[in-house]
Design a protein around this motif. Structure first.
Motif, PDB file in Angstrom:
ATOM      1  N   ALA A 232       0.819  -1.225   0.000  1.00 11.11           N
ATOM      2  CA  ALA A 232       0.000   0.000   0.000  1.00 11.11           C
ATOM      3  C   ALA A 232       0.847   1.267   0.000  1.00 11.11           C
ATOM      4  O   ALA A 232       0.520   2.241   0.663  1.00 11.11           O
ATOM      5  CB  ALA A 232      -0.961   0.001   1.184  1.00 11.11           C
ATOM      6  N   THR A 233       1.939   1.254  -0.767  1.00 14.62           N
ATOM      7  CA  THR A 233       2.789   2.448  -0.877  1.00 14.62           C
ATOM      8  C   THR A 233       2.585   3.187  -2.191  1.00 14.62           C
ATOM      9  O   THR A 233       2.979   4.344  -2.312  1.00 14.62           O
ATOM     10  CB  THR A 233       4.273   2.067  -0.754  1.00 14.62           C
ATOM     11  N   ALA A 234       1.980   2.546  -3.185  1.00 14.52           N
ATOM     12  CA  ALA A 234       1.820   3.192  -4.490  1.00 14.52           C
ATOM     13  C   ALA A 234       0.681   2.539  -5.260  1.00 14.52           C
ATOM     14  O   ALA A 234       0.286   1.400  -4.988  1.00 14.52           O
ATOM     15  CB  ALA A 234       3.113   3.113  -5.295  1.00 14.52           C
ATOM     16  N   VAL A 235       0.160   3.297  -6.245  1.00 12.64           N
ATOM     17  CA  VAL A 235      -0.933   2.842  -7.100  1.00 12.64           C
ATOM     18  C   VAL A 235      -0.513   2.996  -8.558  1.00 12.64           C
ATOM     19  O   VAL A 235       0.111   4.006  -8.928  1.00 12.64           O
ATOM     20  CB  VAL A 235      -2.216   3.668  -6.852  1.00 12.64           C
ATOM     21  N   LEU A 236      -0.845   2.009  -9.375  1.00 13.32           N
ATOM     22  CA  LEU A 236      -0.683   2.121 -10.823  1.00 13.32           C
ATOM     23  C   LEU A 236      -2.057   2.402 -11.433  1.00 13.32           C
ATOM     24  O   LEU A 236      -3.017   1.679 -11.167  1.00 13.32           O
ATOM     25  CB  LEU A 236      -0.095   0.845 -11.410  1.00 13.32           C
ATOM     26  N   VAL A 237      -2.137   3.437 -12.254  1.00 11.97           N
ATOM     27  CA  VAL A 237      -3.401   3.865 -12.847  1.00 11.97           C
ATOM     28  C   VAL A 237      -3.303   3.709 -14.360  1.00 11.97           C
ATOM     29  O   VAL A 237      -2.467   4.365 -15.000  1.00 11.97           O
ATOM     30  CB  VAL A 237      -3.727   5.333 -12.497  1.00 11.97           C
ATOM     31  N   LEU A 256      -0.202   4.882 -18.784  1.00 14.49           N
ATOM     32  CA  LEU A 256       0.015   4.296 -17.461  1.00 14.49           C
ATOM     33  C   LEU A 256       0.665   5.336 -16.561  1.00 14.49           C
ATOM     34  O   LEU A 256       1.667   5.959 -16.929  1.00 14.49           O
ATOM     35  CB  LEU A 256       0.915   3.057 -17.575  1.00 14.49           C
ATOM     36  N   HIS A 257       0.079   5.519 -15.361  1.00 17.39           N
ATOM     37  CA  HIS A 257       0.559   6.519 -14.407  1.00 17.39           C
ATOM     38  C   HIS A 257       0.907   5.855 -13.082  1.00 17.39           C
ATOM     39  O   HIS A 257       0.252   4.904 -12.656  1.00 17.39           O
ATOM     40  CB  HIS A 257      -0.513   7.597 -14.182  1.00 17.39           C
ATOM     41  N   TYR A 258       1.936   6.395 -12.444  1.00 16.80           N
ATOM     42  CA  TYR A 258       2.393   5.909 -11.138  1.00 16.80           C
ATOM     43  C   TYR A 258       2.130   7.000 -10.102  1.00 16.80           C
ATOM     44  O   TYR A 258       2.500   8.158 -10.304  1.00 16.80           O
ATOM     45  CB  TYR A 258       3.893   5.593 -11.211  1.00 16.80           C
ATOM     46  N   GLY A 263       3.610  11.294  -2.286  1.00 16.78           N
ATOM     47  CA  GLY A 263       3.374  12.465  -3.121  1.00 16.78           C
ATOM     48  C   GLY A 263       3.989  12.388  -4.504  1.00 16.78           C
ATOM     49  O   GLY A 263       3.678  13.214  -5.365  1.00 16.78           O
ATOM     50  N   GLU A 264       4.877  11.421  -4.731  1.00 23.48           N
ATOM     51  CA  GLU A 264       5.517  11.310  -6.042  1.00 23.48           C
ATOM     52  C   GLU A 264       4.530  10.748  -7.064  1.00 23.48           C
ATOM     53  O   GLU A 264       3.696   9.903  -6.740  1.00 23.48           O
ATOM     54  CB  GLU A 264       6.739  10.403  -5.954  1.00 23.48           C
ATOM     55  N   SER A 265       4.645  11.228  -8.300  1.00 27.53           N
ATOM     56  CA  SER A 265       3.815  10.698  -9.383  1.00 27.53           C
ATOM     57  C   SER A 265       4.577  10.860 -10.690  1.00 27.53           C
ATOM     58  O   SER A 265       5.456  11.718 -10.816  1.00 27.53           O
ATOM     59  CB  SER A 265       2.472  11.426  -9.464  1.00 27.53           C
ATOM     60  N   ALA A 266       4.242  10.008 -11.656  1.00 28.65           N
ATOM     61  CA  ALA A 266       4.923  10.043 -12.953  1.00 28.65           C
ATOM     62  C   ALA A 266       4.092   9.292 -13.970  1.00 28.65           C
ATOM     63  O   ALA A 266       3.256   8.453 -13.616  1.00 28.65           O
ATOM     64  CB  ALA A 266       6.319   9.431 -12.845  1.00 28.65           C
ATOM     65  N   LEU A 304      10.404   1.341  -8.819  1.00 22.86           N
ATOM     66  CA  LEU A 304       9.538   2.385  -8.263  1.00 22.86           C
ATOM     67  C   LEU A 304       9.898   3.783  -8.781  1.00 22.86           C
ATOM     68  O   LEU A 304       9.157   4.733  -8.522  1.00 22.86           O
ATOM     69  CB  LEU A 304       9.607   2.368  -6.735  1.00 22.86           C
ATOM     70  N   LYS A 305      11.017   3.909  -9.509  1.00 24.06           N
ATOM     71  CA  LYS A 305      11.341   5.173 -10.168  1.00 24.06           C
ATOM     72  C   LYS A 305      10.834   5.186 -11.608  1.00 24.06           C
ATOM     73  O   LYS A 305      11.153   6.103 -12.369  1.00 24.06           O
ATOM     74  CB  LYS A 305      12.854   5.401 -10.148  1.00 24.06           C
TER      75      LYS A 305
END
Length: 582
Positions: A232-237, A256-258, A263-266, A304-305
């Motif tokens: 539960a540290t990140a979501v893939l959209v 595809l978005h991370y 607060g990080e997103s890419a 994760l980067k």
């Protein structure tokens, strides 16, 4: 931590519901009394201790271990059921209906206290999508989407709404796995030129945009799928549009978005254009695999980067499946592809096996991380129904064909708590089996009869195949490129492809052979009209070959394209007659 545990396999079909005692033998479980009535739905509890099904007469729940009846509910119209994570609540759903006598209809989503058998609460739930409440693993909160608003309930008290999350129009949400503090990802579609966005919140901090853990906005999204990692540290959209306005893809357009809780997103940069077929987190929560691009599709593991870690090259694939322990990855091509599977050791990035399961409509890993099941089920395919249990090394351990006139609807593994089956060293030698293996034979590209006895040139290939390669610096692969470098590389590749196409259309020039090994010049008839006819026929045959390749990859063809393919034999005869006259 019991290595002798054998997971059960639930089998649901037109001839009833049964439980098989797991691999490798898959014998029918004598503790469970087979239900010969047709079941609408079957499910296990999250820990696998309970098994429930609805058969058009009632809802029954038994213990998986000994088949003893735990509960029975007189709900003949039930179409779906689910257990809460701690088995305290049973949720049942039936299609929403209304009559003249009751224009309002009756509440069709019911929550039952599993200890007392009493109905805790009944809701109206017209849509089947997202019908079941989402619980935190400790059942401290439960969430429902009601009229574009999220309603939160605490400790299974559904009489009182403990909190609400109201944005403009929350159409999708995903509750994080694990216990407190729970997090929720929400999606709000864009309107009137405004972008769509996904926000992450930690319950119960819903004060506004400033209270969000992270925010990611984007255009080109008619719908999204949101996938949390296990920690539960990140979501893939995955954002999708129904129609690709450029006309490049039949499947619409996907990005595809991370988004991370810190607060990080890419946006995840994918080196090959085309649809995104599948996205899957590794159980270790530090990597994810993406299958994407026009066929033959690419598959890449990212960290994760959002940097490429390993590229599996190209192949006929559209799905990815990590083993429960995360040490093995299966890349597969199901649906309109031929069922080829590639089994990879993801610690060594070494291929283990390459079996093939034609006409597969379902694939799932056994919780032991050693076995898989593939099945051909109705209504997706109404012929050749049945299932196979495999060892990941490619051996078929058990096979069951559905009798003629009957249908297989579903197969389902019994789940187990995380850590029940420890990770074992990966084997490369095929497991012994009387049924053998179905190793996929290398497919050869179609060649017209007129070209079959001639040497194949590199220019005759429809696709440039890319081999697997490590993307880590110093590992023999390329270093991770920046966004601008990746964009420039795509432009260079497009220009190169355009130049090659122009060259192929240009008339061949007579050149002096540079060595004795050079290919002989194409023979000519001396008649410019005949040469022109031969050239045009070869050009048409090449176009037909490309259309047949697109057809085999699953791309739908238009009527005029299908008519071109049907003319292949006629064109080959004309070409043969002209070449015989040379």
């Amino acid at each position: 931590m019991a290595p002798l545990l054998t997971p059960l396999l639930a089998v649901r079909g037109s001839d009833g519901t049964s439980l098989l005692r797991g691999p490798p033998n898959c014998e029918e479980n004598s503790a469970f009394q087979r239900d010969s009535r047709q079941s609408r739905y079957v499910t296990f509890s999250k820990d696998g201790s309970l098994f429930g099904w609805c058969n058009g007469e009632k809802v029954s729940v038994v213990k998986s271990s000994d088949g003893s009846l735990v509960g029975s509910f007189d709900l003949p119209k039930t179409a779906m059921l689910e257990f809460s994570p701690q088995n305290k609540v049973l949720a049942t759903w039936q299609p929403y209906t209304k009559t003249q006598d009751n224009p309002q209809g009756a509440p069709n989503l019911q929550l039952w206290d599993f200890q007392t058998g009493n109905c805790i609460k009944a809701f109206y739930q017209k849509k089947v999508q997202g019908w079941c409440p989402s619980w935190a693993d400790d059942e401290s909160i439960a969430v429902r989407n009601v009229n574009n608003e999220l309603h939160f309930f605490e400790n299974n008290n559904f009489e009182t709404i403990a909190n609400k999350l109201h944005l403009q129009k929350v159409s999708e949400f995903a509750l994080s796995p694990g216990n407190q503090p729970s997090k929720v990802a929400v999606y709000v579609p864009g309107a009137k030129g405004a972008p769509s966005f996904v926000r992450l919140y930690q319950y119960p901090n819903f004060g506004g945009p400033t209270s969000a853990l992270a925010n990611k906005s984007f255009f080109k999204a008619d719908r999204v799928t949101m996938l949390w990692n296990k920690k539960a540290t990140a979501v893939l959209v995955t954002a999708s549009t129904e129609v690709d306005k450029t006309g490049a893809s039949y499947y619409g357009e996907q990005t595809l978005h991370y988004v991370a809780v810190n607060g990080e997103s890419a946006i995840v940069q994918l080196p090959k254009n085309g649809p995104i077929y599948d996205v899957m987190w590794s159980p270790n929560s530090t990597e994810f695999c993406v299958v994407y691009g026009f066929m033959p599709a690419k598959a890449t593991i990212f960290n994760l980067k959002c940097e490429s870690v390993f590229d599996f090259g190209t192949g006929p694939r559209n799905a990815a499946f990590y083993s429960p322990q995360g040490h093995i990855l299966v890349l597969a091509g199901f649906g309109n592809l031929r069922g080829q599977m590639e089994v990879w050791d993801v610690k060594k990035y070494k291929q283990v096996s390459k079996p093939q399961a034609a006409d597969t409509t379902h694939f799932s890993w056994c919780p032991d991380g050693e076995h898989i099941v593939t099945a051909t089920c109705s209504p997706r395919l109404r012929v050749s129904n049945g299932f196979k249990v495999w060892h990941y090394t490619g051996s078929v351990l058990y096979k069951q064909d559905t009798p003629s006139g009957a249908e297989l609807w579903e197969v389902l593994w019994q789940p187990f708590p995380s850590g029940t089956f420890p990770e074992k060293p990966v084997k490369y030698q095929a497991a012994p089996s009387e049924l053998g293996s179905t190793e996929a034979k290398p497919a050869q590209a179609y060649r017209p009869p007129a070209l079959r006895n001639k040497p194949q040139t590199a220019s005759s290939k429809l696709h440039e195949e890319e081999p697997p390669q490590s993307m880590k610096p110093g590992a023999g692969g390329e270093k991770q490129m920046s966004k601008s470098a990746l964009k420039n590389q795509k432009k260079r590749e497009a220009k190169k492809a355009a130049k090659q196409e122009m060259k192929s259309d240009a008339p061949p020039t007579q050149t002096e052979p540079s060595s004795s090994n050079a290919a002989p010049a194409a023979s000519t008839s001396g008649d410019p009209d005949t040469d022109k006819k031969i050239k045009n026929l070869k050009k048409k045959l090449k176009a037909i070959e490309e259309l047949k390749e697109q057809q085999s990859s699953g791309k739908p063809l238009q009527k005029n394209q299908l008519e071109k393919i049907q003319k292949e034999a006629q064109l080959l005869k004309e070409l043969e007659d002209l070449e015989l006259g040379l």
